[in-house]
Design an enzyme around this catalytic site. Structure first.
Site, short mmCIF file in Angstrom:
data_model
loop_
_atom_site.label_atom_id
_atom_site.label_comp_id
_atom_site.label_asym_id
_atom_site.label_seq_id
_atom_site.Cartn_x
_atom_site.Cartn_y
_atom_site.Cartn_z
N LYS A 1 0.81 -1.22 0.00
CA LYS A 1 0.00 0.00 0.00
C LYS A 1 0.84 1.27 0.00
CE LYS A 1 -4.20 -1.98 1.93
NZ LYS A 1 -3.82 -3.36 2.29
N ASP A 2 2.14 1.14 0.24
CA ASP A 2 2.99 2.33 0.26
C ASP A 2 2.98 3.09 -1.08
OD1 ASP A 2 4.04 2.54 2.86
OD2 ASP A 2 5.46 0.92 2.47
#
Ligand SMILES: *Cc1c(COP(=O)(O)O)cnc(C)c1O
Length: 427
Positions: free
Chosen positions: A107-108
């Protein structure tokens, strides 16, 4: 490029409007009006392109109405500054590791891309933007880190007290500054419900410029396509005459939808597997043709505990709600907690590779489905460090690091919208 609603209405908006709105006027999701095609030469020569060039070429058609080439260049350099390696595991099975970013989950990239887009969009007013999200773990960590110290943006993250891993809690609460993590005496669903209430609160929204950074936001979804282009670049020389299959541990199906979009742009991936835990609404849909959401149940791979996967609507829209057409490109599997732990044990014993519970679901689903004329990549969506209690259970010999929660910044509140409202108005 314009974006339209998955539940058709008159709306046709730019990338920027889609990102700032989050949801369409009729409460549905945004989807590209048409999917741009990359030329054959792009895939033929992909090894000669840098990762940055690949990302730039893949995303430019979607954002070029609102972001200049210089903006996109800057955003991608900053958002994608870590490795996404493909490694050999055994036989025809490879892993794509997407946990080398600052908060160690895939998700970064989406969170960093979105925050940098917001800081480059021309401002409607001088008002600061408030990002409000509910999280069951990894989204909060990625959003906190991705938006940390971004000018003109304040972040409020609601998480259910005692229901995220200590490691995730530390990642959300350790930054401070423009990031406020708020623990709610309730469940994830309660957090989500309060976020919705805030978005529906017209009076509040006149005073506070609210934006969501949940995974339904296009600015989080689209950059995830890049993973699959970069995976192909790395595996292409190894493929020979085998065809590529990718298995993605899935909850809201955001990562899987991004992969499917990349395929529709021409990326030569034969098919995808959406690997689910007991929360298998999508598996059931593919098996029966009936989509029926159900309440989520808690599992060892908790980032995938989703009973009503939001991006199902995007996939349904893309395939014209034709189950047969969708099934040609994507299948699904359901893996139990027992199987997950066993897969972690077996993989450690036979290869020495430490899987996290989500990756274990992806790997087992791949191995059950891979044919002899195929080469498979499963995605490791998070670093095993984030799920130490499960690691201790599955591979007890593996060393673990202690997590202390002392001295971090968080607010606490009851499951009460009025309290949230006060926090949003005052800070
Ligand atoms: C969010 C998450 C998933 C699920 O991804 P979706 O895009 O919601 O399908 C899987 N694994 C991990 C570790 C996650 O954090």
């Amino acid at each position: 490029m314009k974006f339209i609603s998955t539940t058709p209405n008159e709306e046709r908006v730019s990338f920027k409007t889609a990102v700032l709105n989050g949801l369409t006027d009729n409460g549905a999701l945004y989807f590209p009006e048409e999917i741009p095609q990359l030329p054959d030469s792009f895939f033929k020569n992909i090894e000669q392109l840098s990762d940055h060039e690949i990302a730039f070429k893949a995303l430019k058609p979607y954002v070029s109405d609102d972001l200049s080439d210089d903006d996109l260049d800057w955003i991608l350099k900053d958002a994608l500054n870590f490795a996404t390696p493909v490694k050999h595991i055994q036989d025809d099975t490879y892993v794509l590791e997407l946990f080398h970013g600052p908060t160690e989950s895939f998700k970064d990239v989406g969170a960093r891309f979105m925050s940098r887009c917001l800081s480059r969009f021309e401002k409607k007013s001088d008002k600061e933007i408030t990002i409000l999200v509910a999280t069951s773990g990894d989204t909060g960590s990625a959003v906190a880190s991705g938006f940390f110290n971004v000018d003109g943006v304040k972040v409020k993250i609601l998480f259910p007290k005692g229901k995220v891993s200590p490691y995730q809690e530390r990642q959300m609460t350790s930054l401070g500054n423009n990031i406020k993590a708020i623990e709610v005496d309730g469940t994830f669903d309660d957090c989500q419900k309060m976020v919705k209430e805030a978005f529906n609160d017209k009076q509040l929204r006149q005073q506070v410029e609210l934006t969501s950074a949940n995974s339904i936001n296009l600015a989080r979804l689209l950059p995830q396509m890049i993973y699959y282009f970069l995976a192909y670049k790395q595996i292409k020389a190894t493929l020979g005459n085998k065809e590529l299959v990718v298995s993605i541990p899935s909850g809201n199906l955001g990562n899987a939808s991004a992969g499917i979009l990349a395929k529709h742009m021409g990326l030569p991936i034969k098919r995808f597997i959406a690997a689910h835990n007991a929360n298998d609404t999508f598996t059931q849909y593919l098996n029966t043709g009936t989509y029926s959401s159900k309440p989520s149940v808690l599992t060892f791979s908790n980032a995938m505990d989703v009973g009503n996967p939001s991006n199902y609507e995007r996939l349904a829209h893309l395939y014209g709600r034709d189950l047969k057409a969708m099934s040609k490109h994507i299948s699904a599997a359901t893996i139990s907690d027992e199987e997950t732990v066993q897969e972690m044990k077996d993989t450690m014993a036979s290869t020495g590779y430490l899987l996290d519970p989500h990756g274990a679901v992806g790997k087992l689903a791949l191995e059950r489905s891979l044919q002899s004329n195929e080469l498979g990549i499963f995605v490791e969506t998070a670093h095993p460090n984030k799920f130490q209690d499960i690691i201790v259970m599955a591979v007890p010999d593996h060393p673990i690091t202690e997590t202390s929660l002392d001295g971090f910044h968080k607010l606490s509140m009851d499951n009460d919208y009025e309290q949230l409202r006060k926090i949003l108005l005052m800070s």
